[in-house]
Design a protein around this motif. Structure first.
Motif, PDB file in Angstrom:
ATOM      1  N   GLU A 155     -10.110 -32.958  19.504  1.00  0.00           N
ATOM      2  CA  GLU A 155     -10.792 -32.933  18.200  1.00  0.00           C
ATOM      3  C   GLU A 155      -9.800 -33.094  17.050  1.00  0.00           C
ATOM      4  O   GLU A 155     -10.186 -33.081  15.895  1.00  0.00           O
ATOM      5  N   LYS A 167     -16.062 -37.216  10.038  1.00  0.00           N
ATOM      6  CA  LYS A 167     -16.982 -37.416  11.165  1.00  0.00           C
ATOM      7  C   LYS A 167     -18.411 -37.572  10.663  1.00  0.00           C
ATOM      8  O   LYS A 167     -18.801 -36.906   9.707  1.00  0.00           O
ATOM      9  N   ASN A 215     -13.428 -31.019  13.456  1.00  0.00           N
ATOM     10  CA  ASN A 215     -12.604 -32.145  13.019  1.00  0.00           C
ATOM     11  C   ASN A 215     -11.321 -31.571  12.427  1.00  0.00           C
ATOM     12  O   ASN A 215     -11.357 -30.888  11.417  1.00  0.00           O
ATOM     13  N   SER A 239      -7.874 -35.266  14.757  1.00  0.00           N
ATOM     14  CA  SER A 239      -8.124 -36.658  14.364  1.00  0.00           C
ATOM     15  C   SER A 239      -6.970 -37.317  13.631  1.00  0.00           C
ATOM     16  O   SER A 239      -6.968 -38.532  13.473  1.00  0.00           O
ATOM     17  N   THR A 274     -15.960 -40.920  14.322  1.00  0.00           N
ATOM     18  CA  THR A 274     -14.878 -40.476  13.443  1.00  0.00           C
ATOM     19  C   THR A 274     -14.369 -41.682  12.662  1.00  0.00           C
ATOM     20  O   THR A 274     -13.949 -42.674  13.258  1.00  0.00           O
ATOM     21  N   VAL A 298      -9.994 -38.592   7.217  1.00  0.00           N
ATOM     22  CA  VAL A 298     -10.671 -38.770   8.497  1.00  0.00           C
ATOM     23  C   VAL A 298     -11.940 -37.931   8.472  1.00  0.00           C
ATOM     24  O   VAL A 298     -11.889 -36.723   8.258  1.00  0.00           O
ATOM     25  N   HIS A 347      -6.526 -41.824  19.748  1.00  0.00           N
ATOM     26  CA  HIS A 347      -7.135 -42.290  18.491  1.00  0.00           C
ATOM     27  C   HIS A 347      -6.417 -41.750  17.259  1.00  0.00           C
ATOM     28  O   HIS A 347      -6.797 -42.062  16.132  1.00  0.00           O
ATOM     29  N   VAL A 348      -5.378 -40.969  17.477  1.00  0.00           N
ATOM     30  CA  VAL A 348      -4.702 -40.337  16.336  1.00  0.00           C
ATOM     31  C   VAL A 348      -3.588 -41.237  15.791  1.00  0.00           C
ATOM     32  O   VAL A 348      -2.719 -41.686  16.530  1.00  0.00           O
ATOM     33  N   ASN A 380     -12.849 -42.872  16.703  1.00  0.00           N
ATOM     34  CA  ASN A 380     -13.315 -42.101  17.851  1.00  0.00           C
ATOM     35  C   ASN A 380     -14.832 -42.081  17.847  1.00  0.00           C
ATOM     36  O   ASN A 380     -15.467 -42.242  16.800  1.00  0.00           O
TER      37      ASN A 380
END
Lengths: 655, 655
Positions: B296, B132, B214, B298, B189, B130, B347-348, B204
């Protein structure tokens, strides 16, 4: 079904009709006027005809005396054609032989074109994206103790040539008990990938053989109405249909007022909530009517305009109504139906049709897909006329599209007695050229309640062609009939007197109604013209027109061209697909190819914002006439108007 | 940190220790016995030593008289090494020079091996799944009114060479407002696909530049304990760690009793519920300790044994405990963390480590991945010793694995004063060969509460090698010490008298404890042997041993070989990775390669059901001795025992 010939006299017009056709409708189809006020309910008693040869069923009511009956007199609206007949329209309904020539041309409705299931099957396109397979798995032993899911996958690989399989969590959860409930004889439900090379998901596993029970829901999320179909994925048949008003309607009638509401605190959640409620109600009805087990529903596909789609997915539509009109997205990932709040099993994924822009939404894309336009070589004009109107021009290689701010006139909006195409709506109309008496046919053959879109088009076209109104939609002030009158300064035509209606009021068509209609058709026509100009083509390049919309299959194409709603082409070029959004959702449920192709198609669709296109306003102003400032765009109409003028002069000379 | 030399006299043993090392621990490491009952708390006052050269910090307590102090006398357990020193152990602690040779060999702990971040970065493997990206998008205009999501995707394609992008629904929901909150300057993300060629998901989108923030959570779902780490995906650092008992513990201590509970009505739901509760509590603590914004986070990666994994995913584990031991699945799809009930943002996605079989689970696979064994050319024996024990043998090309029904002896189960490796557990031990007085070192240097796994191994090995117990774990009945006694018919050794403990009772090691330990180590050793036989190899083929488990880094390898827990190899061949499950979860969070490789690795892992393997029972029975019926498998130990016997005879002759 057998067909019969009906000869209308003294017009000497023949028409071939289906067994059991209503005689009033047959006359309308033949372009033969018979006075009829009450829409076909049989109460006004005006539609008397004499059966001269052959016989009909029905047509006998208390409105007719014994003497009338002995003369062969019947009420056309109550008569059913069961054999070849000759029918005479009594002289009181027509003035003389000369006037007969002023009758309407026979009505030309569009051929209904939907992909047929057999055709799909022949082409190998009947491949529903969700398929069931019955499997007799070997039972595990100490030597072969593969995990349950791997046993299933391995068997599908070895015996069914299935690859790239993945089991979803609900399947992993239920597989241990399902396998052991019936000696490892199970049915697996496979959801095919939308894109080649991706995974096939095993979304369900059931004990025993359930391959014969595999269903899908297709749904059109309209701003006003939501329609659903329950499809049998085993046979392809539609098992049930249902429709209901979109629950959002109490928060605003059109997309703009919905967006405004969604911007309020809690507004988005409420609009989302009520549309899901309507969807669930329709799903319930579909299940009830088809008597299926809800757990056997494997998929749902939905299409709607961009605002409806964003509200369905709980995406704030705020920027859709603000220049430069940017939607949040035009592609939507597959989403669990339960995550959207739908009352469906946890293995059901909702597929939502992609959009092109803020005002050309998934409903239009669905129409382009479902109509087959997207793989047609012919240059096609696709028009979807509903609460709003959208236009697509193109062929399999490219598409240009635009939304026209037409407003809901064709669905009854802005028309004093306008209504949707429901029971009691006048859907067809003719006018006696001398007496100016109407012939109203309503949906359901009951006394009228109002006027629907197709009725409105026929009325205005007929009145214009007969010279009752001019090219601005204003009544000829010199006509002598009680049906044309001035009320509160507004001229209007009385379609049905109070006693002949269901609503205890005169039903009228006003000049304001006609202004609104002209603006609406002008917006659509100028949309087509602007789009053609932008791509450097003329109307003569169009090889095919596809009409979609709640608008109805009863629209008389020649009349729609007369008012300048459609460009004037040969009626054979026009096909009608009904609710394009629902059709697309249905076709995507039955054939996975559509789901694979649709993303590519939306990529090929270039959106034009008419309000940002310089020539649009000029085209619009030019289209605010019947049919248009440039009559040369309508050569057949021009010829008819000239012929009528000549004939009228002749008649005037005779009298 | 500087190192110092400590010379122990009269043994004349030197050891190099870290600055600030505790002197008692230094003696233990050097294999020098100093009597010490109270675990290092300084209350028994037995560990007196004389500093002959150099000086130490501390070591002065009320237990020492002024006279003692003047002689240089200090308590070893309270002394900190800060320079080179010579330390004399007073004569009352040793009998004579001859006896000194009977002291333990210096302890050999395993080298701790974890992939280092810098190493990962050098190899280009620090590629968190993951990531950013900060983006300054062009604002939409009438000419460029791409939908928000397509604007983002198109920018990523053009400017960041990112392809096959798809936006998840939560992103579509928030993107319109996020883009407009800060002039279209945003951080996206991106979640990389596990398999090549699949989609990268935009999970995200945040306003402004948040690339420095992140985070990911890595978690080991143990049957007894759950451990979590909060990882900084920007730097790779561990920002916080936390652990807690698995809330399921009140429904049964081992996996079998959990499965039994899960089969009861509502049992599965309850077990699922409580483990999620524990996970959420740990997540809360990780967030609190690291002071990050929970939004934050992720990603989350979890590993656990097959039963723990099925309970986490609410999959009935019923058939795991029934022959032929079939789990529901060994691969689990990525699942939204929220759908599993975790208090993380929408979003995880939770990634759950795949398993091999019912008893070789994701925790073991995680260890194989995290330890790097999976890409090693060397033939490696991987042993994870926790509540149960699992063994994997192989190299990068193939793996054979098995679960051993070892039981929880090494975590304190079935041991009268057994406890987990927590404060107050005796973790290291030595025995005076003449007086048979103990040297106990506890975790936290406090008075003892019990015995943990590493302490147990050292005790049994030391007693066996000194002849205090025989190869069946029975005490020599002729020894003359009050510490060996019979209570209720059971022989036991008193490790600490009541006053020297925290629990107001004598802490003892019984013959029953030793029987249980022998059964446990026998199960593990015979598991290794059976696996080697099945693949047609011998112990001499092993090039490397990786130890994992709560078991602890303090285990004296030579001692573990002495009791026959580990096969006898050169201690250099052994590395220790600690909690392999947590390590694997962490490494998968930091380097996407692991997530790509893991499915292939589990495919290469062949599981052997020991209970179904004929030779297993023979191997097991042969291993129910210290170290084994066949002493020739332990040549170094054999040599030591023979040398000791010779020396003992010599001493006996001398006296």
């Amino acid at each position: 079904m057998s067909k019969h010939t009906v000869l209308f006299l003294p017009h000497n017009k023949k028409i071939l009709v289906q067994e059991n056709e209503n005689l009033l409708s047959a006359a309308m189809a033949a372009g033969v006027h018979i006075n009829a006020s009450c829409g076909g309910e049989g109460v006004c008693g005006k539609c008397r005809v004499i059966i001269e040869q052959g016989s009909i069923e029905g047509g006998i009511t208390e409105k007719l005396s014994r003497e009338d009956l002995e003369k062969g007199c019947r009420l056309a609206c109550q008569s059913i054609v069961t054999g070849d007949i000759s029918v005479r329209i009594p002289v009181e309904s027509v003035v003389d032989a000369g006037v007969l020539k002023l009758q309407s041309v026979p009505r030309r409705t569009a051929g209904i074109k939907q992909m047929q299931l057999e055709e799909l099957k022949e082409k190998g396109l009947f491949t529903p994206p969700v398929e069931k397979k019955y499997l007799e798995l070997p039972e595990p032993t100490n030597e072969d103790n593969l995990p349950d899911v791997m046993r299933l996958i391995s068997f599908l690989k070895m015996n069914h040539n299935e690859h790239r399989l993945v089991a979803d969590l609900p399947v992993i959860r239920k597989i241990p008990d399902v396998l052991r409930a019936n000696d490892f004889k199970v049915t697996a439900t496979l959801a095919r990938p939308v894109q080649e090379g991706r995974k096939t998901h095993i979304i369900n596993v059931q004990s025993g053989d359930t391959t014969g029970r595999n269903y899908a829901v297709a749904m059109d999320i309209g701003t006003t109405t939501i329609y659903g179909q329950l499809l049998d994925l085993h046979t392809g048949a539609v098992l049930a249909q249902d429709g209901d008003f979109n629950g959002q309607i109490s928060y605003g009638e059109d997309v703009i007022s919905r967006i405004v509401y969604a911007e309020k605190a809690g507004g988005l959640e409420r609009l989302n909530n009520v549309v899901i409620k309507t969807i669930n109600k329709i799903i319930q009805n579909l299940i009830k009517h088809s008597k299926i087990n809800p757990d056997e529903i494997s998929a749902i596909t939905l299409a709607g305009n961009t605002t409806m789609t964003q509200l369905l997915l709980k995406i704030n539509p705020r920027y859709i109504r603000r220049s430069p009109y940017v939607p949040a997205s035009t592609l939507y990932p597959p989403i669990k139906a339960q995550a959207l709040g739908m009352d469906l099993s946890d293995h059901v994924t909702a597929l939502v049709y992609p959009a092109v822009s803020s005002y050309v939404g998934g409903d239009i894309v669905a129409g382009v897909m479902g109509s087959g336009m997207y793989h047609s070589k012919e240059l096609t004009l696709f028009m979807d006329i509903g609460t709003n109107a959208e236009v697509v021009i193109g062929n399999k290689d490219w598409f240009a599209c635009a939304a026209c701010s037409a407003g809901p006139a064709f669905e009854g909006g802005g028309i004093q007695f306008g209504m949707r195409a429901a029971k009691g709506a006048i859907e067809d109309f003719s006018l006696d050229p001398v007496s100016l008496e109407p012939m109203n046919i309503t949906i359901g053959r009951v006394r009228p309640k109002g006027i629907c879109g197709s009725g409105l088009i026929v009325m205005v076209a007929t009145m214009f062609e007969m010279g009752v109104i001019n090219n601005l939609g204003k009544f000829d002030r010199n006509l002598n009939t009680p049906r044309i009158r001035e009320t509160d300064g507004i001229y209007e035509y009385v379609l049905a007197w109070r006693d002949d209606t269901q609503i205890d009021r005169d039903i009228v068509l006003t000049e304001i109604d006609m202004e609104n209609l002209i603006r609406a058709k002008g917006a659509i026509y100028s949309g087509c013209m602007t789009l053609l100009e932008e791509i450097g083509m003329g109307i003569q390049s169009i090889e095919k027109i596809i009409l979609a919309g709640g608008f109805g299959s009863y629209v008389d194409l020649e009349k729609a061209m007369t008012i300048g709603l459609l460009p004037e082409v040969e009626p054979e070029m026009v096909t009608f697909i009904g609710n394009g959004s629902l059709l697309g959702a249905k076709m995507s449920s039955l054939t996975n190819r559509l789901r694979k192709d649709v993303v590519e198609v939306t990529r090929k669709m270039t959106n034009f914002e008419l309000s940002e296109t310089n020539s649009y306003m000029d085209n619009y102003v030019a289209a605010l006439f019947l049919p248009h400032t440039d009559i040369n765009l309508f050569p057949r109409l021009k010829a008819r108007l000239e012929a009528r003028k000549a004939m009228q002069s002749e008649l005037d000379l005779d009298n």
